[in-house]
Design an enzyme around this catalytic site. Structure first.
Site, PDB file in Angstrom:
ATOM      1  N   ARG A  93     -22.168  37.942 -31.108  1.00 11.38           N
ATOM      2  CA  ARG A  93     -22.532  36.536 -31.384  1.00 11.38           C
ATOM      3  C   ARG A  93     -23.050  35.852 -30.124  1.00 11.38           C
ATOM      4  O   ARG A  93     -24.014  35.085 -30.186  1.00 11.38           O
ATOM      5  CB  ARG A  93     -21.322  35.784 -31.944  1.00 11.38           C
ATOM      6  CG  ARG A  93     -21.566  34.288 -32.106  1.00 11.38           C
ATOM      7  CD  ARG A  93     -20.382  33.602 -32.748  1.00 11.38           C
ATOM      8  NE  ARG A  93     -20.518  32.160 -32.753  1.00 11.38           N
ATOM      9  CZ  ARG A  93     -19.567  31.330 -33.161  1.00 11.38           C
ATOM     10  NH1 ARG A  93     -18.418  31.804 -33.594  1.00 11.38           N
ATOM     11  NH2 ARG A  93     -19.760  30.028 -33.154  1.00 11.38           N
ATOM     12  N   ASN A 147     -20.840  35.119 -42.515  1.00  9.41           N
ATOM     13  CA  ASN A 147     -22.112  34.452 -42.231  1.00  9.41           C
ATOM     14  C   ASN A 147     -23.245  35.421 -41.924  1.00  9.41           C
ATOM     15  O   ASN A 147     -22.976  36.542 -41.494  1.00  9.41           O
ATOM     16  CB  ASN A 147     -21.918  33.521 -41.025  1.00  9.41           C
ATOM     17  CG  ASN A 147     -21.453  32.142 -41.449  1.00  9.41           C
ATOM     18  OD1 ASN A 147     -21.935  31.605 -42.441  1.00  9.41           O
ATOM     19  ND2 ASN A 147     -20.518  31.591 -40.698  1.00  9.41           N
ATOM     20  N   CYS A 168     -18.779  28.322 -48.115  1.00  8.14           N
ATOM     21  CA  CYS A 168     -18.840  27.701 -46.788  1.00  8.14           C
ATOM     22  C   CYS A 168     -17.912  26.495 -46.793  1.00  8.14           C
ATOM     23  O   CYS A 168     -17.732  25.853 -47.828  1.00  8.14           O
ATOM     24  CB  CYS A 168     -20.265  27.268 -46.495  1.00  8.14           C
ATOM     25  SG  CYS A 168     -20.429  26.301 -44.979  1.00  8.14           S
ATOM     26  N   HIS A 198     -25.718  25.781 -45.152  1.00  3.49           N
ATOM     27  CA  HIS A 198     -26.038  25.162 -43.862  1.00  3.49           C
ATOM     28  C   HIS A 198     -27.362  24.395 -43.915  1.00  3.49           C
ATOM     29  O   HIS A 198     -28.014  24.168 -42.888  1.00  3.49           O
ATOM     30  CB  HIS A 198     -26.026  26.193 -42.710  1.00  3.49           C
ATOM     31  CG  HIS A 198     -24.640  26.681 -42.404  1.00  3.49           C
ATOM     32  ND1 HIS A 198     -24.346  27.506 -41.353  1.00  3.49           N
ATOM     33  CD2 HIS A 198     -23.455  26.445 -43.032  1.00  3.49           C
ATOM     34  CE1 HIS A 198     -23.031  27.756 -41.338  1.00  3.49           C
ATOM     35  NE2 HIS A 198     -22.479  27.129 -42.352  1.00  3.49           N
ATOM     36  N   TYR A 251     -25.431  20.742 -40.081  1.00  4.50           N
ATOM     37  CA  TYR A 251     -26.405  21.739 -39.611  1.00  4.50           C
ATOM     38  C   TYR A 251     -27.851  21.250 -39.665  1.00  4.50           C
ATOM     39  O   TYR A 251     -28.720  21.851 -39.036  1.00  4.50           O
ATOM     40  CB  TYR A 251     -26.263  23.046 -40.408  1.00  4.50           C
ATOM     41  CG  TYR A 251     -25.074  23.861 -39.961  1.00  4.50           C
ATOM     42  CD1 TYR A 251     -25.216  24.872 -39.012  1.00  4.50           C
ATOM     43  CD2 TYR A 251     -23.800  23.602 -40.441  1.00  4.50           C
ATOM     44  CE1 TYR A 251     -24.125  25.612 -38.573  1.00  4.50           C
ATOM     45  CE2 TYR A 251     -22.701  24.327 -40.010  1.00  4.50           C
ATOM     46  CZ  TYR A 251     -22.869  25.335 -39.082  1.00  4.50           C
ATOM     47  OH  TYR A 251     -21.791  26.052 -38.647  1.00  4.50           O
TER      48      TYR A 251
HETATM   49  P1  NAD Z   1     -13.875  37.692 -35.833  1.00  6.54           P
HETATM   50  O1  NAD Z   1     -14.762  37.994 -34.704  1.00  6.54           O
HETATM   51  O2  NAD Z   1     -12.470  37.348 -35.534  1.00  6.54           O
HETATM   52  O3  NAD Z   1     -13.922  38.939 -36.828  1.00  6.54           O
HETATM   53  C1  NAD Z   1     -13.003  39.062 -37.889  1.00  6.54           C
HETATM   54  C2  NAD Z   1     -12.593  40.500 -38.011  1.00  6.54           C
HETATM   55  O4  NAD Z   1     -13.650  41.292 -38.549  1.00  6.54           O
HETATM   56  C3  NAD Z   1     -12.215  41.163 -36.667  1.00  6.54           C
HETATM   57  O5  NAD Z   1     -10.834  41.448 -36.666  1.00  6.54           O
HETATM   58  C4  NAD Z   1     -13.089  42.403 -36.629  1.00  6.54           C
HETATM   59  O6  NAD Z   1     -12.438  43.527 -36.103  1.00  6.54           O
HETATM   60  C5  NAD Z   1     -13.418  42.580 -38.094  1.00  6.54           C
HETATM   61  N1  NAD Z   1     -14.560  43.477 -38.403  1.00  6.54           N
HETATM   62  C6  NAD Z   1     -15.692  43.685 -37.704  1.00  6.54           C
HETATM   63  N2  NAD Z   1     -16.461  44.585 -38.343  1.00  6.54           N
HETATM   64  C7  NAD Z   1     -15.798  44.939 -39.475  1.00  6.54           C
HETATM   65  C8  NAD Z   1     -16.077  45.832 -40.544  1.00  6.54           C
HETATM   66  N3  NAD Z   1     -17.172  46.553 -40.571  1.00  6.54           N
HETATM   67  N4  NAD Z   1     -15.163  45.936 -41.537  1.00  6.54           N
HETATM   68  C9  NAD Z   1     -14.023  45.221 -41.517  1.00  6.54           C
HETATM   69  N5  NAD Z   1     -13.708  44.373 -40.536  1.00  6.54           N
HETATM   70  C10 NAD Z   1     -14.587  44.232 -39.529  1.00  6.54           C
HETATM   71  O7  NAD Z   1     -14.585  36.571 -36.708  1.00  6.54           O
HETATM   72  P2  NAD Z   1     -14.111  35.147 -37.227  1.00  6.54           P
HETATM   73  O8  NAD Z   1     -14.435  34.160 -36.197  1.00  6.54           O
HETATM   74  O9  NAD Z   1     -12.767  35.225 -37.774  1.00  6.54           O
HETATM   75  O10 NAD Z   1     -15.165  34.945 -38.392  1.00  6.54           O
HETATM   76  C11 NAD Z   1     -15.225  35.886 -39.429  1.00  6.54           C
HETATM   77  C12 NAD Z   1     -16.459  35.692 -40.257  1.00  6.54           C
HETATM   78  O11 NAD Z   1     -16.371  34.482 -40.994  1.00  6.54           O
HETATM   79  C13 NAD Z   1     -17.750  35.609 -39.452  1.00  6.54           C
HETATM   80  O12 NAD Z   1     -18.777  36.286 -40.133  1.00  6.54           O
HETATM   81  C14 NAD Z   1     -18.008  34.124 -39.407  1.00  6.54           C
HETATM   82  O13 NAD Z   1     -19.363  33.823 -39.216  1.00  6.54           O
HETATM   83  C15 NAD Z   1     -17.529  33.716 -40.765  1.00  6.54           C
HETATM   84  N6  NAD Z   1     -17.226  32.294 -40.941  1.00  6.54           N
HETATM   85  C16 NAD Z   1     -17.790  31.713 -42.020  1.00  6.54           C
HETATM   86  C17 NAD Z   1     -17.610  30.381 -42.266  1.00  6.54           C
HETATM   87  C18 NAD Z   1     -18.303  29.772 -43.461  1.00  6.54           C
HETATM   88  O14 NAD Z   1     -18.430  28.580 -43.538  1.00  6.54           O
HETATM   89  N7  NAD Z   1     -18.772  30.575 -44.413  1.00  6.54           N
HETATM   90  C19 NAD Z   1     -16.773  29.627 -41.417  1.00  6.54           C
HETATM   91  C20 NAD Z   1     -16.178  30.269 -40.329  1.00  6.54           C
HETATM   92  C21 NAD Z   1     -16.405  31.617 -40.106  1.00  6.54           C
HETATM   93  C1  G6P Z   2     -18.316  26.092 -39.596  1.00  7.55           C
HETATM   94  C2  G6P Z   2     -19.296  26.785 -40.472  1.00  7.55           C
HETATM   95  C3  G6P Z   2     -19.280  28.240 -40.287  1.00  7.55           C
HETATM   96  C4  G6P Z   2     -19.497  28.447 -38.808  1.00  7.55           C
HETATM   97  C5  G6P Z   2     -18.191  28.154 -38.172  1.00  7.55           C
HETATM   98  C6  G6P Z   2     -18.210  28.325 -36.691  1.00  7.55           C
HETATM   99  O1  G6P Z   2     -19.106  25.127 -39.060  1.00  7.55           O
HETATM  100  O2  G6P Z   2     -19.268  26.368 -41.784  1.00  7.55           O
HETATM  101  O3  G6P Z   2     -20.183  28.840 -41.126  1.00  7.55           O
HETATM  102  O4  G6P Z   2     -20.023  29.650 -38.498  1.00  7.55           O
HETATM  103  O5  G6P Z   2     -17.705  26.906 -38.560  1.00  7.55           O
HETATM  104  O6  G6P Z   2     -16.952  28.104 -36.137  1.00  7.55           O
HETATM  105  P1  G6P Z   2     -16.584  28.664 -34.693  1.00  7.55           P
HETATM  106  O7  G6P Z   2     -15.292  28.013 -34.355  1.00  7.55           O
HETATM  107  O8  G6P Z   2     -16.501  30.151 -34.842  1.00  7.55           O
HETATM  108  O9  G6P Z   2     -17.701  28.271 -33.774  1.00  7.55           O
HETATM  109 MN    MN Z   3     -20.492  27.691 -43.086  1.00  6.24          MN
END
Ligand code: NAD
Ligand code: G6P
Ligand code: MN
Ligand code: MN
Length: 432
Positions: A93, A147, A168, A198, A251
């Site tokens: 990232r 994401n 989201c 977003h 966003y």
């Molecule tokens: P993170 O970096 O902590 O990753 C979460 C876990 O995924 C880690 O423990 C990692 O080992 C694991 N991982 C990596 N590759 C993998 C695979 N192939 N199979 C299974 N597990 C795997 O990430 P995070 O900050 O907890 O965020 C997780 C995801 O959620 C990201 O894609 C982030 O963008 C997304 N997110 C989405 C929203 C939203 O609004 N939709 C909000 C926040 C985070």
């Molecule tokens: C929210 C969004 C996610 C985004 C995340 C980032 O704004 O809806 O899609 O990726 O938070 O949070 P972080 O703490 O990882 O920057």
């Molecule tokens: Mn989001």
């Protein structure tokens, strides 16, 4: 009882999700939650998984929390699969955020070239997960949080038979922030959302059923705060938002305040504060130290420093609406089906939808006005091309995709970005 599989179980958001299942245990008879991760994430999985176990125990619930690296076993016969994984981790990232800045382009995890790079890494993995679901749990619902959530949900829709809904936390976050702005309980606020992930607009805002959109716009332009933890709270131009007559999502700043945000991002890098991923690396370290405390048995407040607040509310209430056939309104990423008439039926949009046991059914919105439609069309064109590039690894399609992205200024820059992205992500791009 229900079997839930959480892909990316080592995520720092897992306590958030567990908290959601605990709060709704009276309406959702969850039997097993399988937290799945990969070898690289095993130590995080252990720490967060043990906290999850303490949380359900404290709540007095009989839910088995299973920590595993065996994805297929976790998916087999699951009722719901949720995805919250990050291919390449926060290091990838950070590269997504830094590469574009070298070309004076927004460096962000979901929009612009950063989101493109994340999508290219994620698509092969999500399609693989879907193969497992098709084979081992064909009736399961996939709730995708990974994401760029809208684009990834689009890929699943186009290339698999898995029943999926993308999610989201921005819409629920906007409802809560508007409620805070007006100092009322968030249950009294309803917003008609439409657009893309977003890139979603709050078309009308209601308090107890009364249209208060103009009042909210007034407050928003007079210093009212409406942003996410990961987005600088730059103020909106009053003339612009008033004329727009709807609420932009946090966003939208990347599109409408591109120059100011590039400056902000460059400043963060220059002053050593680092990109958002670099800041999150520090927050995550603190969080996991807190999670290790054997006396901690609830979701800690430090988690609020992350952008994903209210994720559990959105995810678990959605799961409950499906399971209990609630016919309740949720804002989700689903097939358009004519709801937005300027877009094809078969594309994924972020929109209010009625959720019942057969899925999420987008509520009709009609035509988007030109100023909204222009951006939505451009962003969807980019997304469709990115999905195709992510599946095929075709260089020309990838180049067309980046060139179509509204945040990329030229084909020359698109090409440089693409070459940098491919070489920086070699380990994660089997399709290229
Ligand atoms: P993170 O970096 O902590 O990753 C979460 C876990 O995924 C880690 O423990 C990692 O080992 C694991 N991982 C990596 N590759 C993998 C695979 N192939 N199979 C299974 N597990 C795997 O990430 P995070 O900050 O907890 O965020 C997780 C995801 O959620 C990201 O894609 C982030 O963008 C997304 N997110 C989405 C929203 C939203 O609004 N939709 C909000 C926040 C985070
Ligand atoms: C929210 C969004 C996610 C985004 C995340 C980032 O704004 O809806 O899609 O990726 O938070 O949070 P972080 O703490 O990882 O920057
Ligand atoms: Mn989001
Ligand atoms: Mn079952």
């Amino acid at each position: 009882g229900l079997k839930i599989a959480v892909i990316g179980g080592g995520s720092s958001y897992t306590p958030e999700l567990i908290d959601g299942f605990i709060k709704r245990s009276n309406e959702l008879p969850v039997k097993e939650i399988h937290l799945v991760d990969i070898e690289d994430g095993e130590s995080k999985l252990d720490i967060v998984g043990n906290l999850a176990k303490r949380m359900v125990k404290k709540a007095g619930l009989d839910i088995d929390i299973i920590l595993t690296l065996d994805r297929r076993a976790a998916i087999k016969d699951a009722d719901f699969v949720t995805t919250q994984f990050r291919v390449g981790g926060l290091e990838a990232r950070a590269r997504d955020e830094r590469i574009p800045l070298e070309y004076n382009v927004i460096g962000q995890e979901t929009t612009g070239p950063g989101g493109f790079a994340k999508a290219m890494r994620t698509i092969p993995v999500i399609l693989d997960i879907c193969k497992d679901i098709e084979e081992l749990a064909p009736n399961a619902w996939l709730i995708n949080f990974t994401n760029p959530a809208g684009l990834i949900t689009e890929a699943v829709h186009r290339y698999t038979n898995v029943k999926t809904i993308g999610l989201c936390n921005v819409p629920i976050g906007m409802v809560n922030m508007v409620a805070k702005m007006l100092e009322v309980d968030s249950k009294r606020i309803k917003i008609d959302f439409a657009g893309l992930n977003h890139l979603v607009w709050g078309k009308r805002v209601y308090l107890d059923g009364k249209d208060i959109t103009d009042e909210v716009i007034e407050k928003l332009c007079d210093g009212g705060s409406l942003t996410m933890k990961n987005i600088p709270d730059l103020k909106w131009d009053k003339d612009f938002v008033k004329s727009l007559g709807m609420i932009p999502c946090p966003y939208h700043r990347y599109y409408y305040m591109t120059d100011d945000l590039i400056e902000e991002e460059k400043e963060s890098v220059k002053t050593g504060k680092g990109t958002r991923a670099e800041q999150v690396l520090k927050i995550e370290k603190e969080l996991f130290e807190v999670y290790k405390d054997p006396n901690l048995n609830q979701k800690p407040e430090q988690l609020e420093k992350r952008g994903g607040a209210y994720y559990s509310d959105a995810a678990v209430s959605l799961i409950s609406a499906i399971y209990n056939d609630k016919k309740e309104v949720h804002t989700v990423n689903v097939r358009n089906n004519g709801a937005i008439s300027n877009l094809p039926d078969d594309v994924v949009v972020e929109i209010n939808a009625i959720v019942d046991k057969t899925g999420a059914h987008a509520i009709t919105v009609g035509q988007l006005p030109p100023e909204v439609n222009g951006l939505v069309q451009a962003a969807k064109a980019y997304e469709l091309l990115a999905v195709e590039a992510g599946v095929t690894g075709d260089y020309g399609t990838a180049l067309k995709s980046l060139a179509a992205n509204p945040l990329v200024p030229s084909v020359k820059i698109a090409k440089k970005l693409l070459d940098d992205i491919i070489s920086a992500n070699k380990a994660y791009l089997p399709q290229f």
